[in-house]
Scaffold this motif. Structure first.
Motif, PDB file in Angstrom:
ATOM      1  N   LEU A 146     -39.369  40.076 -11.555  1.00  0.00           N
ATOM      2  CA  LEU A 146     -40.839  39.842 -12.020  1.00  0.00           C
ATOM      3  C   LEU A 146     -40.320  38.563 -13.062  1.00  0.00           C
ATOM      4  N   GLY A 147     -39.362  37.973 -13.498  1.00  0.00           N
ATOM      5  CA  GLY A 147     -39.130  36.589 -13.906  1.00  0.00           C
ATOM      6  C   GLY A 147     -38.686  35.661 -13.531  1.00  0.00           C
ATOM      7  N   ASN A 148     -38.446  35.955 -11.991  1.00  0.00           N
ATOM      8  CA  ASN A 148     -39.089  35.043 -10.895  1.00  0.00           C
ATOM      9  C   ASN A 148     -40.666  34.400 -10.279  1.00  0.00           C
ATOM     10  N   MET A 149     -41.269  35.676 -10.978  1.00  0.00           N
ATOM     11  CA  MET A 149     -42.471  34.923 -10.621  1.00  0.00           C
ATOM     12  C   MET A 149     -43.617  34.558 -12.022  1.00  0.00           C
ATOM     13  N   ASN A 150     -43.209  35.419 -13.011  1.00  0.00           N
ATOM     14  CA  ASN A 150     -43.966  35.019 -14.024  1.00  0.00           C
ATOM     15  C   ASN A 150     -42.833  35.024 -15.255  1.00  0.00           C
ATOM     16  N   PRO A 151     -43.491  34.333 -16.556  1.00  0.00           N
ATOM     17  CA  PRO A 151     -42.498  34.176 -17.323  1.00  0.00           C
ATOM     18  C   PRO A 151     -42.596  35.084 -18.246  1.00  0.00           C
ATOM     19  N   HIS A 152     -42.894  35.964 -18.474  1.00  0.00           N
ATOM     20  CA  HIS A 152     -42.939  36.916 -19.403  1.00  0.00           C
ATOM     21  C   HIS A 152     -42.586  37.820 -18.567  1.00  0.00           C
ATOM     22  N   SER A 153     -41.145  37.769 -18.973  1.00  0.00           N
ATOM     23  CA  SER A 153     -40.221  38.870 -18.153  1.00  0.00           C
ATOM     24  C   SER A 153     -38.987  39.354 -19.450  1.00  0.00           C
ATOM     25  N   TYR A 154     -39.275  41.126 -19.034  1.00  0.00           N
ATOM     26  CA  TYR A 154     -37.698  41.044 -20.793  1.00  0.00           C
ATOM     27  C   TYR A 154     -36.280  40.562 -20.634  1.00  0.00           C
ATOM     28  N   TYR A 155     -36.235  40.518 -18.875  1.00  0.00           N
ATOM     29  CA  TYR A 155     -35.041  39.723 -18.663  1.00  0.00           C
ATOM     30  C   TYR A 155     -34.344  38.673 -18.532  1.00  0.00           C
ATOM     31  N   ASN A 156     -35.035  37.669 -19.336  1.00  0.00           N
ATOM     32  CA  ASN A 156     -35.135  36.721 -19.416  1.00  0.00           C
ATOM     33  C   ASN A 156     -34.080  36.474 -20.964  1.00  0.00           C
ATOM     34  N   PHE A 157     -34.555  37.965 -21.415  1.00  0.00           N
ATOM     35  CA  PHE A 157     -33.538  38.128 -22.489  1.00  0.00           C
ATOM     36  C   PHE A 157     -31.438  37.510 -21.882  1.00  0.00           C
ATOM     37  N   PHE A 158     -31.248  37.888 -20.256  1.00  0.00           N
ATOM     38  CA  PHE A 158     -29.982  37.862 -20.451  1.00  0.00           C
ATOM     39  C   PHE A 158     -29.900  36.240 -19.977  1.00  0.00           C
ATOM     40  N   TYR A 159     -30.842  35.659 -20.319  1.00  0.00           N
ATOM     41  CA  TYR A 159     -30.523  33.812 -19.798  1.00  0.00           C
ATOM     42  C   TYR A 159     -30.579  33.440 -22.011  1.00  0.00           C
ATOM     43  N   PHE A 160     -31.814  33.652 -21.992  1.00  0.00           N
ATOM     44  CA  PHE A 160     -31.271  33.503 -23.554  1.00  0.00           C
ATOM     45  C   PHE A 160     -31.527  34.641 -24.775  1.00  0.00           C
ATOM     46  N   PRO A 161     -30.287  35.307 -24.712  1.00  0.00           N
ATOM     47  CA  PRO A 161     -30.046  36.678 -25.682  1.00  0.00           C
ATOM     48  C   PRO A 161     -30.057  36.190 -26.909  1.00  0.00           C
ATOM     49  N   ARG A 162     -29.895  35.332 -27.762  1.00  0.00           N
ATOM     50  CA  ARG A 162     -30.542  35.408 -28.836  1.00  0.00           C
ATOM     51  C   ARG A 162     -31.571  35.687 -29.393  1.00  0.00           C
ATOM     52  N   GLU A 163     -32.939  35.055 -28.279  1.00  0.00           N
ATOM     53  CA  GLU A 163     -34.647  35.676 -28.155  1.00  0.00           C
ATOM     54  C   GLU A 163     -35.207  36.523 -27.540  1.00  0.00           C
ATOM     55  N   TYR A 164     -33.748  37.833 -27.193  1.00  0.00           N
ATOM     56  CA  TYR A 164     -34.402  39.395 -27.076  1.00  0.00           C
ATOM     57  C   TYR A 164     -35.059  39.639 -27.600  1.00  0.00           C
ATOM     58  N   ALA A 165     -35.713  39.875 -28.788  1.00  0.00           N
ATOM     59  CA  ALA A 165     -36.725  40.410 -29.690  1.00  0.00           C
ATOM     60  C   ALA A 165     -38.118  39.902 -29.039  1.00  0.00           C
ATOM     61  N   LYS A 166     -38.135  38.386 -29.295  1.00  0.00           N
ATOM     62  CA  LYS A 166     -39.436  37.018 -28.584  1.00  0.00           C
ATOM     63  C   LYS A 166     -39.313  38.482 -27.249  1.00  0.00           C
ATOM     64  N   HIS A 167     -38.663  38.143 -26.349  1.00  0.00           N
ATOM     65  CA  HIS A 167     -38.340  38.377 -24.958  1.00  0.00           C
ATOM     66  C   HIS A 167     -39.049  40.066 -25.053  1.00  0.00           C
ATOM     67  N   TYR A 168     -38.709  40.324 -25.870  1.00  0.00           N
ATOM     68  CA  TYR A 168     -39.470  42.094 -26.043  1.00  0.00           C
ATOM     69  C   TYR A 168     -40.815  42.267 -26.568  1.00  0.00           C
ATOM     70  N   ARG A 169     -41.162  41.682 -27.213  1.00  0.00           N
ATOM     71  CA  ARG A 169     -42.249  41.502 -27.783  1.00  0.00           C
ATOM     72  C   ARG A 169     -43.679  41.074 -26.791  1.00  0.00           C
ATOM     73  N   GLU A 170     -43.280  40.432 -26.212  1.00  0.00           N
ATOM     74  CA  GLU A 170     -44.440  39.296 -25.150  1.00  0.00           C
ATOM     75  C   GLU A 170     -44.316  40.651 -23.925  1.00  0.00           C
ATOM     76  N   ALA A 171     -42.773  40.705 -23.406  1.00  0.00           N
ATOM     77  CA  ALA A 171     -42.562  40.922 -21.883  1.00  0.00           C
ATOM     78  C   ALA A 171     -42.637  43.150 -22.032  1.00  0.00           C
ATOM     79  N   VAL A 172     -42.618  43.129 -23.138  1.00  0.00           N
ATOM     80  CA  VAL A 172     -42.568  44.800 -22.943  1.00  0.00           C
ATOM     81  C   VAL A 172     -44.172  45.556 -24.246  1.00  0.00           C
TER      82      VAL A 172
END
Length: 371
Positions: A146-172
């Motif tokens: 999903l992250g390789n199709m759409n910019p809103h994937s929680y697993y983007n936190f694996f690449y940018f772990p300091r931003e995990y809360a932001k990715h959770y808010r956006e993608a979950v």
């Protein structure tokens, strides 16, 4: 640190160039990962013609397609038994599922004969953290895809772990615009349907721990969808997740993130996901929801899986059980990791996750060594 070799390119190689540019423009890459990031972006640009062909090909194929039966969503925090359950259910010849290949290259199904060769040469045969078997055609969860199709994937936190809360808010939590959310739903539906077509399934089996916090949105997409929540003792989940993430993240991250930060992240995200499912599961009609413990599945898989087939429109259980039983016999040699927990960590778990232990009826396991 991970005992696995850190790859020279990132798994965002399977994303479209435009999607990866959006991702990289909104997140900072630490200097020690710059070469890996830009090398990956260059390769993604070079393979863009395959992505254009993919869209052209599947726009026609998917225009009037829907699976014969609604998706079966497997919910549960990482290390709660979701992978084991997913692997079992996908032994059913009627099951459709996303493969490990598609989890990295969701935009290259029409050219998979080319990219599968590349993936075979670069993928380990065991998963970091738990030594589970990997194979390009084996079932896999879909959040990386999903992250390789759409910019809103929680697993983007694996690449940018300091931003995990932001990715959770956006993608979950979907703290994004209504237009972006509709785009997300279209992309996710497209991903699920492509996976089902690719594996020639009658119904999709979708395993994704992140979906544990997305019940409302999944019901918007599939009002008749089936939902399974598998849970496990939170103390074991914490220790197993810590081991899994500590091994896996160095192979993926593009930001520096240490073990102490990983532990804090796990505590917080489990809190969010479990509060979400305890609250939101009541939105699902009773006949579409089934919850059970991982221990029950281990102790009596025939009984638990039989109940799954009794509840949901999946087909005839006796026919499916033949395949499940054969798979389960092959797994008997699998050895679980042994864990110990510090007094400090245990205190944190009992404080922050005590609500979940009470909700699901767990106590501190006697088998866990407290140090």
């Amino acid at each position: 640190m991970s005992e696995f070799k850190i790859p020279p390119i990132s798994t965002i190689i399977g994303g479209t160039f435009s999607n990866n540019i959006k991702l990289l423009s909104k997140n900072s890459v630490d200097i020690n990962y710059a070469l890996k990031t830009y090398g990956t972006a260059l390769i993604t640009l070079l393979i863009s013609p395959f992505h254009w062909y993919e869209k052209f090909y599947f726009d026609k194929v998917l225009a009037n397609y829907s699976p014969e039966a609604p998706p079966l969503f497997i919910l549960g925090h990482w290390r709660s038994g979701t992978t084991h359950l997913h692997n079992i259910l996908c032994q059913d010849p009627n099951a459709g599922y996303l493969t490990t290949y598609q989890s990295v290259f969701p935009n290259n199904l029409s050219s998979k004969s080319i990219f599968k060769t590349f993936m075979r040469l670069n993928m380990p045969d065991r998963r970091p953290g738990d030594n589970m078997k990997l194979g390009i055609n084996l079932p896999q969860e879909d959040e990386f895809a999903l992250g390789n199709m759409n910019p809103h994937s929680y697993y983007n936190f694996f690449y940018f772990p300091r931003e995990y809360a932001k990715h959770y808010r956006e993608a979950v939590g979907f703290e994004i615009s209504s237009k972006e959310k509709e785009r997300w739903k279209l992309d996710y539906r497209r991903l699920i349907h492509k996976a089902t077509l690719d594996t020639k399934g009658r119904f999709p089996v979708v395993k994704n721990p992140v979906n544990t916090g997305r019940i409302s949105t999944l019901l918007e997409m599939y009002p008749n969808g089936s939902f399974i929540h598998i849970h496990r003792n939170p103390v074991i989940v914490y220790l197993s997740t810590k081991n899994f993430f500590t091994q896996l993240m160095p192979t993926l991250q593009l930001q520096n993130f240490d073990e102490e930060e990983i532990q804090s992240m796990i505590v917080e995200v489990y809190d969010w996901l479990m509060h979400a499912i305890i609250t939101d599961s009541h939105q699902v009609p009773k006949e579409q929801y089934f919850e059970f413990a991982f221990d029950d599945l281990e102790q009596d898989p025939r009984k638990v899986l039989g109940e799954v087939y009794d509840r949901f429109p999946l087909g005839e259980f006796p026919k499916a059980w033949v395949h499940f039983e054969q798979y389960l016999k092959q797994q008997k040699s699998y050895k679980k990791n042994k864990h110990a927990i510090t007094q400090t960590e245990l205190g944190t778990i009992l404080d922050r996750w005590g609500f979940a232990m009470k909700e699901f009826g767990y106590e501190v396991p006697e088998s866990i060594e407290v140090i």
